[in-house]
Design an enzyme around this catalytic site. Structure first.
Site, PDB file in Angstrom:
ATOM      1  N   HIS A 224      -5.313  -7.221   6.088  1.00 37.06           N
ATOM      2  CA  HIS A 224      -5.024  -8.770   5.307  1.00 37.06           C
ATOM      3  C   HIS A 224      -3.694  -9.371   5.329  1.00 37.06           C
ATOM      4  O   HIS A 224      -3.059  -8.777   6.545  1.00 37.06           O
ATOM      5  CB  HIS A 224      -4.466  -7.496   4.024  1.00 37.06           C
ATOM      6  CG  HIS A 224      -5.152  -6.854   3.377  1.00 37.06           C
ATOM      7  ND1 HIS A 224      -4.796  -5.453   2.439  1.00 37.06           N
ATOM      8  CD2 HIS A 224      -7.126  -6.355   3.292  1.00 37.06           C
ATOM      9  CE1 HIS A 224      -6.308  -4.149   2.106  1.00 37.06           C
ATOM     10  NE2 HIS A 224      -7.144  -5.267   2.325  1.00 37.06           N
TER      11      HIS A 224
ATOM     12  N   TYR B 205       8.050  -1.537   3.325  1.00 38.05           N
ATOM     13  CA  TYR B 205       7.791  -3.207   3.641  1.00 38.05           C
ATOM     14  C   TYR B 205       8.544  -4.056   2.507  1.00 38.05           C
ATOM     15  O   TYR B 205       8.877  -3.495   1.137  1.00 38.05           O
ATOM     16  CB  TYR B 205       6.865  -3.534   3.722  1.00 38.05           C
ATOM     17  CG  TYR B 205       5.860  -3.645   2.998  1.00 38.05           C
ATOM     18  CD1 TYR B 205       5.023  -4.497   2.060  1.00 38.05           C
ATOM     19  CD2 TYR B 205       4.713  -2.669   2.476  1.00 38.05           C
ATOM     20  CE1 TYR B 205       4.335  -4.947   1.372  1.00 38.05           C
ATOM     21  CE2 TYR B 205       3.816  -2.000   2.103  1.00 38.05           C
ATOM     22  CZ  TYR B 205       3.375  -3.599   1.189  1.00 38.05           C
ATOM     23  OH  TYR B 205       3.085  -3.619   0.594  1.00 38.05           O
TER      24      TYR B 205
END
Length: 482
Positions: free
Chosen positions: A71, A134
């Site tokens: 992605h 993240y």
């Protein structure tokens, strides 16, 4: 523990532009371990962009073999591992020469990676209970999700050697059906908002965008986006924007000296700039703003970018205030110009009309100051310089940008136009800007308006000679009239 302790912090560049791998020092003993997972000062010193994260996401992967991606999302991200290990694969899905480039590596708690916007991200958990975390620099939204782009994990053209064969891995239904690279849609660029699009600068930006086939530009004017109205900013998802070109300004120099004009000038040129600067700072947007030689008093024969402000009138005061505000925006270009000529009514078109009248009547028709000197700036050349700064990622800051060539007075320019039309210059009266201001109650004007062009030249951009552009401008008008 399978990973190394006490490594030095270091960064490794990859074959994908902007994709950076970090080795992290991990300090451990019998109790476990500790690390500085993200350290802004140390990492930016090594080359990590100061990307301004606003959200922290964590993915827990229960079993070995869980595989996610590929992605590409509309934000930058900094990825690290809290527990376990992954095999990661990254594919550049940005338009350009690097589209389709692949990089693979393993990450454990002692390694991290910075992934720029538009680079496809995927990983495979190599241990049960892998925790993948993240930081991202934009808030998730449905509007953001519409801009995602994908490529299939199993595309043989990517040559990704997954440690666990994909047929034995755990994948989502959506990931099974993503397109192959040959059919993948490149990530759209961040949007650019152009304010004041109906002015001569706004028109020139639109022309440049159309001529170069650029995508992602939105054009607004005061009727739909009044930069001084804080409420209009609430209608935009600013994380989708990368650049704002502010072509909106109050430029009526003499009107700015009137009670109502003074209010309007400060509202547009200063309050509006405050709003734009606030949005640009908060969302990491590059803000481009056009400044003026009127921020100076005109005592220096040529003005450098670092000269102190000394405006003589309200208009110059508002532009100086705007420059001071915009200089606080981390990503900004202040382009200081003067004597701008574009489409519509301007000094050149006025002199052409007066030259025609003089030829017919044989009477004095024109007045032009002989005590104010500078260079013309043709707006198309100004826009070329603006995109040069953007396209070459030039250092942020203030740049003078006008036409090159000799420094001339308004009278000199008027005389040149009359001569081009074959009309005697005796029909032009050489007047004074000081006398004009005294007689009309208008704004005082600087005598010397020429700007030093050394800094913009150092970036590799050479401003065009204003006299050559004047010849082309007049010739084009004649062609259009014919």
């Amino acid at each position: 523990m399978a990973f190394d302790f006490e490594k030095d912090l270091k960064v490794t560049k990859t074959n994908i532009p902007g994709l950076l791998v970090f080795d992290l020092p991990v300090h451990g003993d019998n109790r476990g371990w500790f690390k500085e997972n993200w350290q802004r000062a140390k990492m930016t010193a090594l080359g990590l962009p100061d990307f301004g994260p606003v959200q922290n996401n964590i993915s827990y992967n229960a079993t070995k073999g869980v595989t996610r991606g590929i992605h590409a999302e509309p934000w930058d991200k900094y990825i690290s591992i809290a527990a376990g290990e992954i095999f990661g694969a990254w594919v550049d899905l940005r338009p350009g020469e690097s589209f389709g480039q692949v990089y693979t590596t393993r990450l454990d708690p002692s390694r991290a990676i910075y992934v720029p916007r538009g680079v496809g991200n995927s990983f495979q958990a190599l241990q049960d209970g892998t925790v993948y975390t993240y930081l991202v620099n934009a808030h998730w939204s449905l509007e953001q999700k519409k801009t995602y782009t994908f490529v299939n994990l199993a595309d043989p053209d990517l040559h990704i050697e997954w440690p666990i064969p994909l047929e034995q891995s755990e994948r989502s239904e959506a990931d099974l059906h993503h397109p192959m690279l040959k059919d993948a849609k490149p990530m759209d660029p961040k949007r650019t908002l152009v304010t004041g699009c109906n002015g001569q600068l706004g028109h020139a930006v639109r022309d440049y965008v159309e001529q170069h086939g650029l995508d992602g530009f939105e054009f607004v004017d005061s009727d739909t986006f009044n930069i001084a109205d804080p409420s209009v900013y609430e209608n935009y998802d600013w994380d989708l924007y990368g650049t704002i070109i502010n072509a909106a300004a109050f430029t009526a120099v003499d009107k700015a000296e009137t009670p109502e004009g003074r209010k309007t000038a400060w509202r547009t040129n200063v309050e509006g700039v405050v709003n734009l600067s606030r949005v640009a700072t908060r969302h990491g947007i590059t803000l481009i703003h056009i400044s003026s030689d009127y921020v100076f008093d005109g005592t220096a024969e040529q003005h450098r970018e670092d000269e102190g402000f000394a405006p003589l009138g309200v208009y110059g005061q508002t532009k100086a205030a705007a420059d001071a505000i915009i200089s606080t925006v981390p990503r900004h270009y202040i382009i200081r110009s003067s004597w701008i000529v574009g489409d519509g009514k301007n000094f050149v078109t006025r002199m052409l009309g007066l030259a025609e009248q003089a030829a017919e009547t044989h009477k004095q028709t024109a007045q032009a100051p002989s005590d104010q000197t500078g260079r013309l700036t043709f707006v198309a050349d100004l826009v070329k310089g603006m995109f040069h700064l953007l396209d070459h990622n030039c250092e942020y800051g203030t740049y003078n940008l006008t036409g090159a060539g000799r420094v001339a007075s308004w009278y000199d320019i008027a005389a040149k136009i009359f001569e081009m039309e074959g009309v005697d210059t005796k029909y032009i009266d050489a007047n004074s800007v000081d006398t004009y201001a005294t007689q009309t109650g208008g704004s005082r004007r600087p005598h010397h308006c020429a700007l030093d062009l050394a800094k913009i030249r150092e970036t590799g951009f050479e401003p065009a000679d204003w006299e050559k552009l004047l010849d082309q401008y007049v010739a084009k008008r004649k062609q259009n009239q014919d």
